[in-house]
Design an enzyme around this catalytic site. Structure first.
Site, PDB file in Angstrom:
ATOM      1  N   HIS A 100      -4.974 -18.387  -8.862  1.00 22.69           N
ATOM      2  CA  HIS A 100      -5.163 -19.518  -7.952  1.00 22.69           C
ATOM      3  C   HIS A 100      -3.877 -20.323  -7.921  1.00 22.69           C
ATOM      4  O   HIS A 100      -3.201 -20.470  -8.930  1.00 22.69           O
ATOM      5  CB  HIS A 100      -6.339 -20.391  -8.398  1.00 22.69           C
ATOM      6  CG  HIS A 100      -6.293 -20.765  -9.835  1.00 22.69           C
ATOM      7  ND1 HIS A 100      -6.704 -19.915 -10.836  1.00 22.69           N
ATOM      8  CD2 HIS A 100      -5.846 -21.873 -10.451  1.00 22.69           C
ATOM      9  CE1 HIS A 100      -6.525 -20.492 -12.000  1.00 22.69           C
ATOM     10  NE2 HIS A 100      -5.989 -21.683 -11.814  1.00 22.69           N
ATOM     11  N   HIS A 102      -2.324 -23.968  -7.346  1.00 20.57           N
ATOM     12  CA  HIS A 102      -2.658 -25.405  -7.288  1.00 20.57           C
ATOM     13  C   HIS A 102      -1.763 -26.059  -6.229  1.00 20.57           C
ATOM     14  O   HIS A 102      -0.540 -25.902  -6.268  1.00 20.57           O
ATOM     15  CB  HIS A 102      -2.343 -26.082  -8.627  1.00 20.57           C
ATOM     16  CG  HIS A 102      -3.198 -25.657  -9.777  1.00 20.57           C
ATOM     17  ND1 HIS A 102      -4.260 -26.412 -10.244  1.00 20.57           N
ATOM     18  CD2 HIS A 102      -3.135 -24.564 -10.581  1.00 20.57           C
ATOM     19  CE1 HIS A 102      -4.809 -25.797 -11.287  1.00 20.57           C
ATOM     20  NE2 HIS A 102      -4.156 -24.684 -11.518  1.00 20.57           N
TER      21      HIS A 102
HETATM   22  P1  5GP Z   1      -5.851 -23.254 -14.480  1.00 21.86           P
HETATM   23  O1  5GP Z   1      -5.650 -24.154 -15.659  1.00 21.86           O
HETATM   24  O2  5GP Z   1      -6.604 -21.997 -14.838  1.00 21.86           O
HETATM   25  O3  5GP Z   1      -4.579 -22.990 -13.735  1.00 21.86           O
HETATM   26  O4  5GP Z   1      -6.720 -24.085 -13.454  1.00 21.86           O
HETATM   27  C1  5GP Z   1      -8.087 -23.969 -13.318  1.00 21.86           C
HETATM   28  C2  5GP Z   1      -8.531 -25.159 -12.517  1.00 21.86           C
HETATM   29  O5  5GP Z   1      -9.842 -24.918 -12.080  1.00 21.86           O
HETATM   30  C3  5GP Z   1      -8.562 -26.464 -13.331  1.00 21.86           C
HETATM   31  O6  5GP Z   1      -7.711 -27.423 -12.703  1.00 21.86           O
HETATM   32  C4  5GP Z   1     -10.029 -26.868 -13.320  1.00 21.86           C
HETATM   33  O7  5GP Z   1     -10.218 -28.262 -13.174  1.00 21.86           O
HETATM   34  C5  5GP Z   1     -10.581 -26.117 -12.123  1.00 21.86           C
HETATM   35  N1  5GP Z   1     -11.981 -25.720 -12.249  1.00 21.86           N
HETATM   36  C6  5GP Z   1     -12.587 -25.171 -13.336  1.00 21.86           C
HETATM   37  N2  5GP Z   1     -13.875 -24.888 -13.085  1.00 21.86           N
HETATM   38  C7  5GP Z   1     -14.082 -25.256 -11.794  1.00 21.86           C
HETATM   39  C8  5GP Z   1     -15.236 -25.213 -10.953  1.00 21.86           C
HETATM   40  O8  5GP Z   1     -16.326 -24.763 -11.319  1.00 21.86           O
HETATM   41  N3  5GP Z   1     -15.086 -25.683  -9.676  1.00 21.86           N
HETATM   42  C9  5GP Z   1     -13.895 -26.177  -9.224  1.00 21.86           C
HETATM   43  N4  5GP Z   1     -13.861 -26.624  -7.966  1.00 21.86           N
HETATM   44  N5  5GP Z   1     -12.793 -26.231  -9.991  1.00 21.86           N
HETATM   45  C10 5GP Z   1     -12.892 -25.768 -11.258  1.00 21.86           C
END
Ligand code: 5GP
Ligand code: ZN
Length: 107
Positions: A100, A102
């Protein structure tokens, strides 16, 4: 991928409002926003990390499209500046193992 939260969101098993969707990519708001605008741009294809991108399957085209979706959302919202970030691996803060991008901005 049955245990992947983002696959469940994409498959509508977990309700979430998409701010963008097409046949390859969806985008939705981060549940814990780090700024006024915090959107996650996610391919429908389950790829665990950037390290798993497969050139034989042309994943680099998909990642390019993710960048354009982010650019278009930023443009639509009239953002003057924004950050685009991929976290790659647990030690870099990746908690969801489905790639993903951001998009983060305060406008
Ligand atoms: P990572 O740290 O893996 O790059 O980012 C994962 C992101 O997904 C985090 O910013 C977290 O807040 C978001 N996130 C985790 N679970 C969910 C969810 O169930 N729904 C949404 N909309 N965001 C999520
Ligand atoms: Zn997934």
């Amino acid at each position: 991928m049955e245990d992947c939260i983002f696959c469940k969101i994409i498959g509508k098993e977990i309700p979430s409002e998409f701010v963008y969707e097409d046949d390859e990519i969806v985008a939705f708001n981060d549940i814990h926003p780090k700024a006024n605008h915090h959107v996650l741009i996610v391919p429908r294809k389950h790829i665990p990390t950037i390290n798993d991108l497969n050139e034989d399957e042309k994943d680099e085209v998909l990642v390019g499209k993710m960048m354009l979706v982010a650019r278009n959302i930023a443009k639509e919202r009239g953002l003057s500046g924004y950050n685009l970030q991929f976290n790659v691996g647990e030690s870099a803060g990746q908690i969801i193992f489905h790639i993903h991008l951001h998009l983060i901005s305060n406008g």
